[in-house]
Structure formats: C-alpha cells, structure tokens
Write an enzyme that holds these catalytic residues in place. Structure first.
Site, PDB file in Angstrom:
ATOM      1  N   LYS A 232       0.839  -1.197   0.000  1.00  0.00           N
ATOM      2  CA  LYS A 232       0.000   0.000   0.000  1.00  0.00           C
ATOM      3  C   LYS A 232       0.878   1.251   0.000  1.00  0.00           C
ATOM      4  CE  LYS A 232      -3.903  -1.776   2.776  1.00  0.00           C
ATOM      5  NZ  LYS A 232      -4.986  -1.564   1.809  1.00  0.00           N
ATOM      6  N   ASP A 302      -3.084  -7.550  -1.584  1.00  0.00           N
ATOM      7  CA  ASP A 302      -3.794  -6.614  -0.700  1.00  0.00           C
ATOM      8  C   ASP A 302      -5.269  -7.003  -0.538  1.00  0.00           C
ATOM      9  OD1 ASP A 302      -4.047  -4.493   0.998  1.00  0.00           O
ATOM     10  OD2 ASP A 302      -4.083  -2.950  -0.574  1.00  0.00           O
ATOM     11  N   ARG A 306     -10.443 -11.270   2.369  1.00  0.00           N
ATOM     12  CA  ARG A 306     -11.386 -12.275   1.853  1.00  0.00           C
ATOM     13  C   ARG A 306     -10.764 -13.665   1.842  1.00  0.00           C
ATOM     14  NH1 ARG A 306     -11.913  -8.942  -3.624  1.00  0.00           N
ATOM     15  NH2 ARG A 306     -11.467  -7.300  -2.102  1.00  0.00           N
TER      16      ARG A 306
HETATM   17  N1  BES Z   1      -8.048  -3.653   4.694  1.00  0.00           N
HETATM   18  C1  BES Z   1      -8.241  -3.268   3.343  1.00  0.00           C
HETATM   19  C2  BES Z   1      -9.537  -2.527   3.106  1.00  0.00           C
HETATM   20  C3  BES Z   1      -9.662  -1.160   3.667  1.00  0.00           C
HETATM   21  C4  BES Z   1      -8.896  -0.115   3.188  1.00  0.00           C
HETATM   22  C5  BES Z   1     -10.619  -0.919   4.617  1.00  0.00           C
HETATM   23  C6  BES Z   1      -9.066   1.142   3.692  1.00  0.00           C
HETATM   24  C7  BES Z   1     -10.789   0.340   5.122  1.00  0.00           C
HETATM   25  C8  BES Z   1     -10.001   1.367   4.656  1.00  0.00           C
HETATM   26  C9  BES Z   1      -8.275  -4.500   2.444  1.00  0.00           C
HETATM   27  O1  BES Z   1      -7.488  -5.551   2.841  1.00  0.00           O
HETATM   28  C10 BES Z   1      -7.802  -4.038   1.119  1.00  0.00           C
HETATM   29  O2  BES Z   1      -6.678  -3.651   1.031  1.00  0.00           O
HETATM   30  N2  BES Z   1      -8.680  -4.096   0.131  1.00  0.00           N
HETATM   31  C11 BES Z   1      -8.360  -3.669  -1.185  1.00  0.00           C
HETATM   32  C12 BES Z   1      -8.870  -4.716  -2.142  1.00  0.00           C
HETATM   33  C13 BES Z   1      -8.382  -4.591  -3.537  1.00  0.00           C
HETATM   34  C14 BES Z   1      -6.894  -4.878  -3.612  1.00  0.00           C
HETATM   35  C15 BES Z   1      -9.143  -5.553  -4.417  1.00  0.00           C
HETATM   36  C16 BES Z   1      -9.018  -2.328  -1.437  1.00  0.00           C
HETATM   37  O3  BES Z   1     -10.133  -2.124  -0.942  1.00  0.00           O
HETATM   38  O4  BES Z   1      -8.405  -1.499  -2.068  1.00  0.00           O
HETATM   39 ZN    ZN Z   2      -7.070  -5.706   4.805  1.00  0.00          ZN
HETATM   40 MN    MN Z   3      -5.514  -5.401   2.119  1.00  0.00          MN
END
Ligand code: BES
Ligand code: ZN
Ligand code: MN
Length: 454
Positions: A232, A302, A306
């Site tokens: 990230k 990331d 899931r």
């Molecule tokens: N933990 C994050 C989701 C998240 C990000 C929740 C910011 C609250 C605030 C999750 O693991 C993630 O990184 N999701 C990605 C998924 C994508 C790579 C398909 C996202 O939401 O960008």
């Molecule tokens: Zn996450």
């Molecule tokens: Mn993530």
C-alpha cells in the site's frame, strides 16, 4: 480502560445535582416560569436553549444544571463530557449509553487528563446494566482498534479470546503451524511472512448449551495490513492497525451474547494474521489451495481479508449453524460507496436483512443493504484457478469481495456480511476520533430478538 460501572448508579435519593433538560422550542416557556435571578444567571451564561449548551444555576444550598440536548442516542454524551466531576440526576428519560461513552478515553499510551467521574443516578437497574454492557463492548472494539499493531498481533488477539472465554466459561481452540498450513491454506498463506512471534492462526471460541441453536460470528483479524508485496502507499497504510476491526466487533458481539446468556450455541472464529512483507510472502500469481477445496489465483496480495475469511467461513459451515454473521474491514470500495459511518450489509436472506435493518433503526446503529449481485459473480473468474481474489478493474469492489466470501458459505445457511470501517474520522459527541464499533448494537439487538430468554 474506562470503568463504566461507576458512572451509572442506582438512585437511592443520594445528594446529586439535578439536570433539567429544556429543548429549543420549549426554552421561552421555561424561561418565563423562572425567577428573575435564575433568568439573569442563565442570560449571563448566554444560555438560550441552543442544543448542546448548558447553564449552571446556583441555589442557596448548591447548584443545578439546565441543559439543552441534541436529539438522538448521543444526547447525553456531550453533557457527560463537559459537566464538572460530580453526581447528577436527570429529570427526563434519555439513552444512557451516551452518558457512558461521553466519558470513554483511550488511555493505553497516555493517561487522559482526568476530568473526574460524572456519575448519573438512575432508577431502573436493568437500564443501568444494559447501558454498561453496551458501553463496555463498544469500548472493547475501540481499545483493540486503537492499539498499535506492535502491541496487538495475532497472539494478543488470541489472548483477548482467552480472557473472554475465561470470564464466560467458554473454550478456545487455536490452530497454527502445520495444522494451519494443511487445514487452512489461505490463512496460512496470508500470514506466512510475519515474524514467528506473530504467526498466523485460526482462533475458535465455543460457548453455550450444545442443544441450543448454533450461530457463528466471524471477524477479520488482520492485525496489520501492509498490502503485502502489492504494498500500500503510505496514506493507505497509515490506519491499517485497524484491519482487525472485524475481529474486534466479533469479540465484542460474542461478549454481549455470553453476558446476556442468549440461548444459543456460539461459535466465534477469528482468522488472525499479519499481512507482512518478506522473502516468503505469498505472491501475485500464486495459486492458493483452500479448505473448501477450491483453488484461488491470488491476483492482489492486498485483497487478503477475503482469503482468510474464506477458510474461516468454510470452517464455520462445517458445524451447520443456522446463522453466520461476519464483520470485516474488507474494502475501500465500501467507503467510496457509503462513506465511513454506514456499513454495507450483504445477505441473500430476506428475513435476516429485514431484521438487521430494523434493529439498526431501532438502535440508531444503521446499515445499508447492498446487493450480492449475481451477474458480477463472473468477475471472479480466473484463467488458471477456480476463482481470483481481486477482479481486474476493481468496479463494484465491495460487492465482488462479498461475492468472493459467498463462494465459501453453504447456501442453506443464513449468512450476513458487514463491511465495517471500524474508525471514526472526526470527533463527535461520545465518539472520539479513532476506533469505533458499527452495527454492533444492531446485531446484538437482532440476536436478542431472535433468541429470547426462555
Ligand atoms: N483492509 C483493506 C480494506 C480497507 C482499506 C478498509 C481502507 C478500510 C479502509 C483491504 O485488505 C484491502 O486492502 N482491500 C483492497 C482490495 C483490492 C486490492 C481488491 C481495497 O479495498 O483497495
Ligand atoms: Zn485488509
Ligand atoms: Mn488489504
């Protein structure tokens, strides 16, 4: 941690400062009935009945409070935050939770400048107990989320489950190491790169009479989400200590269920991992095996939540519960769709949807239903495996994440998924900036209605 039990006490006629509530509409009528000296005192404090403002009125033998409150469940929060230390008595009914959470502080790393306890005397002891229970559960979510990841790894989450279990006579079973690698390949893969003392695990807590209907609570326990090799950017990683927010919600909800002794057989499942970066980290393009027997092409490290939830949901279904609720800080897309305060609710079960939405309104703790849109299921197609974790393009990201989870839930089991933010971005009365519980009171109210005490 805040000791809420001291802040609401049974009213035995102890000496207390009265709190007299006026509303903006009734202010003029109220003022007209006051003595000239009260009118002067109130005017001197520029009190004109504006919601959220208070005036103190001195009497011959002490003082009392005149307060204008905002409507809604947080009405008492600002009052509890701003009044001087002391003992009070209200002349109107109001939701007591705000009084307690108005005095919540996260003081693990810095002792809060102590304003002193503001105690409210209340006649109904059932109300006292309920408010203290909800405040304590909410504070647990906040404290766990606010704690830095170096102080809250998978082992500490396990410890939290253990101490809950001890308090309520539940048992905890934790799967790690080789048993995790073979039994829960996705949890193992996501957590592999973390250091040994932060090794991945599946934490399971069981409680209650096996003859009672079985329910499962599942919470995403990613103690820190760096994104993995698909790292990230700094801004996106900044708050990722909160990525175990789902686990915090599930733990808090479990504690409410157990404290209320709801007639259920409870199964709490927390896949606890750190999504870290190292030479052995799982990679984009890796194909993961799953407990369900499906194969998953990891298209983005990331999209780890899931993955760990998939194996945990498979495990939950093996016990054939009649209901599964999962909480997860799963997608940024849920935030884009509904913002921070409104968690999307995903379920195919119409009764469960109606019950949760109604409880959300009744408890002022709302969710918003989003669709498990069947037509988007094909976005999960992979070129080499049964499915991908992160579809290309990223459209409908909260929905495709929920659809991914659905692949791991038996379709004869009522299941609801809540994509929670677990964070309050700006301070509001009773809700300081930081970790926050969403849909927790609503979910508990729904369960308490479904499983009433005999
Ligand atoms: N933990 C994050 C989701 C998240 C990000 C929740 C910011 C609250 C605030 C999750 O693991 C993630 O990184 N999701 C990605 C998924 C994508 C790579 C398909 C996202 O939401 O960008
Ligand atoms: Zn996450
Ligand atoms: Mn993530």
């Amino acid at each position: 941690m805040t000791d809420f039990s001291a802040l609401l006490q049974p009213d035995h006629g102890q000496p207390a400062h009265a709190i007299h509530i006026v509303d903006a509409a009734g202010f003029d009528a109220w003022l007209a009935q006051q003595t000239p000296s009260v009118r002067q005192s109130v005017a001197g404090q520029r009190f004109v009945g504006k919601p959220g403002s208070v005036a103190i009125v001195a009497t011959d033998d002490g003082w009392y409070v005149v307060a204008a409150i905002e409507s809604g469940p947080w009405a008492l929060a600002k009052l509890a935050e701003t009044l001087p230390e002391g003992v009070y008595r209200l002349d109107t009914e109001a939701l007591l939770l705000g009084w307690l959470l108005g005095q919540y502080r996260f003081d693990r790393y810095r002792k809060a400048p102590n304003a002193g306890a503001r105690v409210l005397l209340v006649e109904d002891e059932t109300q006292i107990a309920q408010a203290i229970g909800l405040a304590t559960a909410t504070a647990l979510v906040r404290d766990l989320v606010n704690t830095g990841a170096s102080d809250l790894g998978p082992a500490e989450l396990e410890q939290e489950a253990e101490s809950l279990a001890q308090r309520h006579g539940a048992t905890v079973t934790t799967t790690r190491g080789d048993a995790l690698a073979s039994g829960y390949p996705m949890i193992h893969a996501v957590g592999l790169a973390a250091s040994d003392d932060r090794a991945p695990r599946l934490i399971e807590l069981e409680w209650g009479d096996p003859a009672h209907p079985r329910i499962a609570l599942v919470g995403k326990g990613v103690c820190f989400d760096s994104g993995g090799l698909d790292i990230k950017p700094a801004a996106g990683m900044r708050l990722m200590k909160k990525d175990m927010g789902g686990a915090a919600h599930a733990l808090a909800l479990a504690s409410l269920v157990m404290a209320a002794k709801l007639p259920v057989r409870l199964h709490l499942l927390i896949p606890a991992v750190e999504n870290a970066i190292a030479g052995n980290a799982f990679r984009p393009g890796d194909v993961l095996r799953t407990r369900a027997g499906l194969t998953v092409e990891n298209t983005n490290t990331d999209a780890e939540g899931r993955l760990v939830l998939g194996d945990a949901l498979t495990r939950a279904c093996e016990e054939s519960p009649e209901l599964i609720l999962d909480f997860a800080t799963l997608t940024g897309a849920a935030r884009v769709a509904l913002g921070p305060d409104l968690p999307p609710l995903f379920t195919d079960d119409e009764t469960l949807a109606a019950d949760l939405l109604a409880a959300g309104i009744a408890e002022a703790d709302q969710m918003w239903r989003m669709p498990l849109w069947n037509a988007y299921d094909e976005m999960l197609k992979s070129d080499v495996a049964d499915l991908v974790n992160a579809p290309e393009g990223g459209l409908a990201g909260a929905i495709t994440a929920a659809l991914f989870l659905r692949r791991f839930v038996r379709n004869d089991i009522a299941w609801a998924h809540l994509d929670v933010f677990a964070w309050q971005a700006a301070t509001k009365p009773g809700r300081p900036k930081g970790g926050e519980a969403y849909a927790l009171r609503a979910a508990f109210a729904m369960l308490a209605r479904r499983y009433p005490q005999a």
